[in-house]
Scaffold this active site. Structure first.
Site, mmCIF file in Angstrom:
data_model
loop_
_atom_site.group_PDB
_atom_site.id
_atom_site.type_symbol
_atom_site.label_atom_id
_atom_site.label_comp_id
_atom_site.label_asym_id
_atom_site.label_seq_id
_atom_site.Cartn_x
_atom_site.Cartn_y
_atom_site.Cartn_z
ATOM 1 N N ASP A 173 0.863 -1.164 0.000
ATOM 2 C CA ASP A 173 0.000 0.000 0.000
ATOM 3 C C ASP A 173 0.915 1.234 0.000
ATOM 4 O O ASP A 173 2.138 1.130 0.123
ATOM 5 C CB ASP A 173 -0.966 -0.010 1.194
ATOM 6 C CG ASP A 173 -2.187 0.886 0.927
ATOM 7 O OD1 ASP A 173 -2.133 1.712 -0.013
ATOM 8 O OD2 ASP A 173 -3.195 0.772 1.650
HETATM 9 C C1 NOJ Z 1 -4.045 3.933 0.063
HETATM 10 C C2 NOJ Z 1 -5.209 3.017 0.242
HETATM 11 O O1 NOJ Z 1 -5.114 2.350 1.479
HETATM 12 C C3 NOJ Z 1 -5.351 1.973 -0.855
HETATM 13 O O2 NOJ Z 1 -6.562 1.315 -0.699
HETATM 14 C C4 NOJ Z 1 -5.238 2.602 -2.208
HETATM 15 O O3 NOJ Z 1 -5.371 1.621 -3.200
HETATM 16 C C5 NOJ Z 1 -3.906 3.328 -2.316
HETATM 17 N N1 NOJ Z 1 -3.842 4.363 -1.299
HETATM 18 C C6 NOJ Z 1 -3.681 3.954 -3.682
HETATM 19 O O4 NOJ Z 1 -4.449 5.062 -3.882
#
Ligand code: NOJ
Length: 745
Positions: A280
């Site tokens: 993430d």
């Molecule tokens: C953080 C989020 O937790 C995740 O779900 C997302 O896909 C990413 N950012 C990318 O935007």
């Protein structure tokens, strides 16, 4: 010795790849032989473009990285023109390795469907697959290859804003949805240019963060993980999901992103996952504040060694892997393995044949927000709504009723499409005001309140208040007085749920509650239309307001869909997939809880209960009304006992005893009465969504097999234990008919 074992493992896995698709294997290995270490590390580097940023923006010169072959994937960039421009840059590099374009296509790309928690309430797996298919059609035409979806985190705490992105509290249902979504995005052949590579997230247990506060810690037993939290991720893997995203939280003391047990032993060795793992957003860097590593150098080693292949936005791999390799902290095999997986995904998508795969302005124009896609969005939205209350059949509204529309969400275009609405253009969304006007001509309307009077909150949400709430309320009351029925559109603004949007009080904001009470006090019948991204606490509302319709954030066609339901063009059939608590103190609250040694006895002080609130939620899992009335009778089990190889047939007669044709979700639950470990009081094991005409009666049957009775026993073996079971069938998890049978050895 360890190195030897590692090499042997890599050799074996490459052999396997070679056997699966020798041509692909040859292509990738030949390419890798030509790659410098810098080019290899570049493939593991995922950077956001500046088009649409979803976290801290750290790397302004990402275009230079593309030109240098130091970045293999980009997210937050779309449109055929823009992705082509960036892909042109990749095509200028020495080896012309195509970029992979990812994005959070969570509930539609341009045609926005209801938020996932709302969509889940349809209990229609074919529709859930269909919306993913449409999202893939639109997004792929718009230059995308990869979606960071589905999110399958089981969640029992509605304070957590991200419950909006998931399916709710039930594991079995989460499994079904995970499979449907992966099928919808990926289709059967990823090289078809209208598909998207899916990414199941957030692996793992993100939905169990303490106190519902985003990014918080998780502490959980292995039993709890295996039984309740891991199955949806596993189901996505079994459905062939191409990628997995790590979660921000720790798992058993070690952040998921550096957790070898999770990413390698469980995911790859136990479950057989073959795709690549992406972190993430900056999750490798975050292992430093987690207190697990001292610096990015150590963080990079821990993540790569754990089995994490691609670094999202943190640039740790880009800056540290070469040094780590030179210092022999990681091996070339470690890097090669990750690179191989990334290149394999690109190959499967057909990017080496056509780096501009799918990105096509003409196709985009044709498919994006096409009439059929908009129609599907409207149908799915109608089916996601949950009728929470409907006293004296106030709904559907009769023709000729004089209506007043009131509330800060009655004409809130941006809120209609909800959070994580990706490339969705809120200006294309219909509001309830627009939809009612198109049906009824001009109607009386007043906003009535600010979304909240908490200026600090408004500032965080980027909302400007629209006036003094007292003045607005006065105007609203006058408007209400002129009407036969008042529709009040209240709830949350879209920014009040989703990522980084936890709330400690999940009631209606005070300004809206004051408006509701003021309008209620006029004595006019009130229909409360709720828009929100999580279960709310609605005790006062339930006690006073005659009709309540939960519409979540319903998407591009939301306004029209709500009007369809209010006027009875569609009879609501949605059922909630997360319990609605009575107050925040009851949280976590979920239907499939376990028994205690002192089950509730209202007459006995020393049993498990509160002094100030009941143990029951306000609305239980699976709950939702219809304009018609369904009765359940005659629950029959065809045997008293079954042997492991036999099936038990359960049947029930469901009758539409009301005044409208309608759909009903018939739900089947099971309880293992006595087992070697404590089992829940009830667990969903099947359901059928049926359509019954007014007056129609139907026998609904379910087959129960030994697989439906399995669980992780005291030795963590997945087995069914002989003994007594209960079976429950009904309209929700509370109101059920009950039968009993035994599993024989
Ligand atoms: C953080 C989020 O937790 C995740 O779900 C997302 O896909 C990413 N950012 C990318 O935007």
């Amino acid at each position: 010795m360890k190195l030897l074992a590692q090499c042997a493992l890599l050799f074996l896995s490459l052999q396997l790849h070679a056997q699966q698709d020798p041509q692909r294997h040859r292509f990738i290995t030949t390419l890798m032989q030509r790659m410098t270490i810098g080019e290899k590390i570049g493939q593991l580097n995922l950077l956001t473009s500046d088009m649409d940023v979803t976290g801290p923006f750290m790397k302004e010169n990402y275009k230079q990285d593309i030109l240098n072959g130091a970045c293999g994937a980009i997210f937050n960039a779309y449109t055929p023109q823009y992705t082509r421009k960036l892909q042109d840059m990749a095509m200028q590099t020495r080896l012309k390795i195509p970029l992979l374009f990812g994005y959070d296509v969570i509930h539609g790309h341009k045609t926005i469907f209801p938020i996932p928690l709302g969509e889940a309430c349809t209990w229609d797996l074919a529709l859930l697959e269909k919306s993913a298919r449409i999202a893939a059609e639109e997004a792929s035409a718009d230059g995308l290859h990869w979606t960071f979806s589905p999110m399958v985190d089981i969640a029992r705490d509605p304070r957590w804003g991200r419950v909006a992105e998931g399916v709710g509290e039930d594991t079995w249902y989460g499994v079904q949805v995970a499979k449907a979504k992966v099928r919808g995005y990926q289709g059967t052949d990823l090289s078809t240019p209208n598909t998207l590579l899916a990414c199941v997230k957030h692996f793992a247990l993100y939905g169990a963060i303490e106190a519902g506060r985003d990014y918080n810690t998780v502490d959980m037993s292995r039993r709890q993980m295996y039984q309740f939290y891991l199955p949806p991720y596993k189901a996505a893997v079994e459905a062939g999901v191409g990628t997995v995203m790590t979660s921000f939280n720790e798992v058993d003391g070690i952040p998921a992103t550096g957790n070898h047990w999770l990413m390698t032993e469980l995911l790859r060795e136990e479950w057989g996952f073959k795709g690549f793992v992406v972190t993430d957003y900056t999750a490798i860097n975050e292992m430093i504040p987690h207190g697990i590593v001292k610096n990015e150098y150590e963080a990079g080693a821990l993540a790569l060694k754990a089995g994490v292949d691609m670094d999202m936005q943190g640039s740790v791999y880009a800056t540290q892997l070469k040094k780590l390799l030179d210092d022999k902290k990681i091996t070339l095999q470690d890097i090669d393995q990750a690179v191989y997986r990334v290149l394999e995904a690109k190959y499967k998508l057909g990017l080496f044949k056509d780096p501009y795969r799918g990105a096509d302005s003409a196709r985009a124009k044709k498919v994006i927000m096409s009439t059929t896609n908009l129609q599907a969005a409207r149908e799915i939205a109608q089916r996601s709504f949950v009728l929470l209350k409907n006293e004296q059949q106030l709904l559907p509204l009769r023709k000729g009723t004089k209506i007043a529309l009131i509330g800060p969400l009655a004409n809130a275009q941006r809120d209609m499409i909800g959070n994580w609405s990706a490339a969705g253009d809120y200006k294309q969304a219909s509001t309830l005001l627009e939809a009612l006007k198109s049906r009824l001509g001009d109607i009386d309307y007043a906003p009535g309140a600010n979304l909240s009077d908490d200026r600090g909150l408004l500032k965080k949400l980027n909302i400007t208040d629209t006036g003094r709430s007292e003045d607005m309320r006065k105007e609203a009351v006058e408007t209400a007085r002129k009407a036969d029925v008042v529709i009040l559109a209240l709830g949350e603004s879209q920014g009040m749920s989703g990522e980084a949007a936890s709330r400690s009080d999940i009631g209606l904001p005070a300004s809206q509650r004051a408006l509701l009470e003021a309008v209620y006090n006029t004595g006019k019948p009130v229909v409360l239309v709720l828009m929100n991204g999580r279960p709310l606490t609605l005790e006062w509302e339930d006690a006073h307001i005659p009709a309540i319709l939960e519409t979540w954030f319903p998407g591009t066609q939301g306004g029209y869909a709500i009007a369809d339901v209010l006027f009875g063009d569609y009879n609501p059939a949605g059922k909630i997939t997360m319990s609605f608590p009575r107050n925040t103190g009851q949280i976590p609250i979920y239907y499939n809880h376990k028994n205690t040694g002192r089950p509730l006895d209202p007459n006995n002080k020393y049993t498990s209960k509160y002094l100030d609130v009941s143990n029951e939620p306000l609305y239980p899992f699976g709950y939702g009304l219809s304009y018609t009335k369904f009765t359940y009778n005659n629950l029959q089990l065809d045997k008293k006992n079954i042997r492991p190889q036999e099936k038990l047939r359960v049947s029930v007669t469901v009758e539409n005893a009301g005044d409208y044709d309608g759909e009903e979700v018939v739900q089947l639950y099971i309880q293992d009465v006595t087992a070697s470990v404590n089992r829940p009081v009830k667990e969903l094991r099947n359901f059928r969504k049926i359509m019954l005409k007014k007056g129609e009666r139907r026998e609904v049957t379910f087959d129960i097999s030994v697989n439906d009775l399995k669980f992780y026993d005291k030795n963590m073996k997945y087995v069914a234990e002989p003994g007594a079971f209960k079976v429950f069938v009904g309209t929700n998890s509370r109101d059920v008919l009950e039968g009993e049978f035994s599993l024989l050895p």
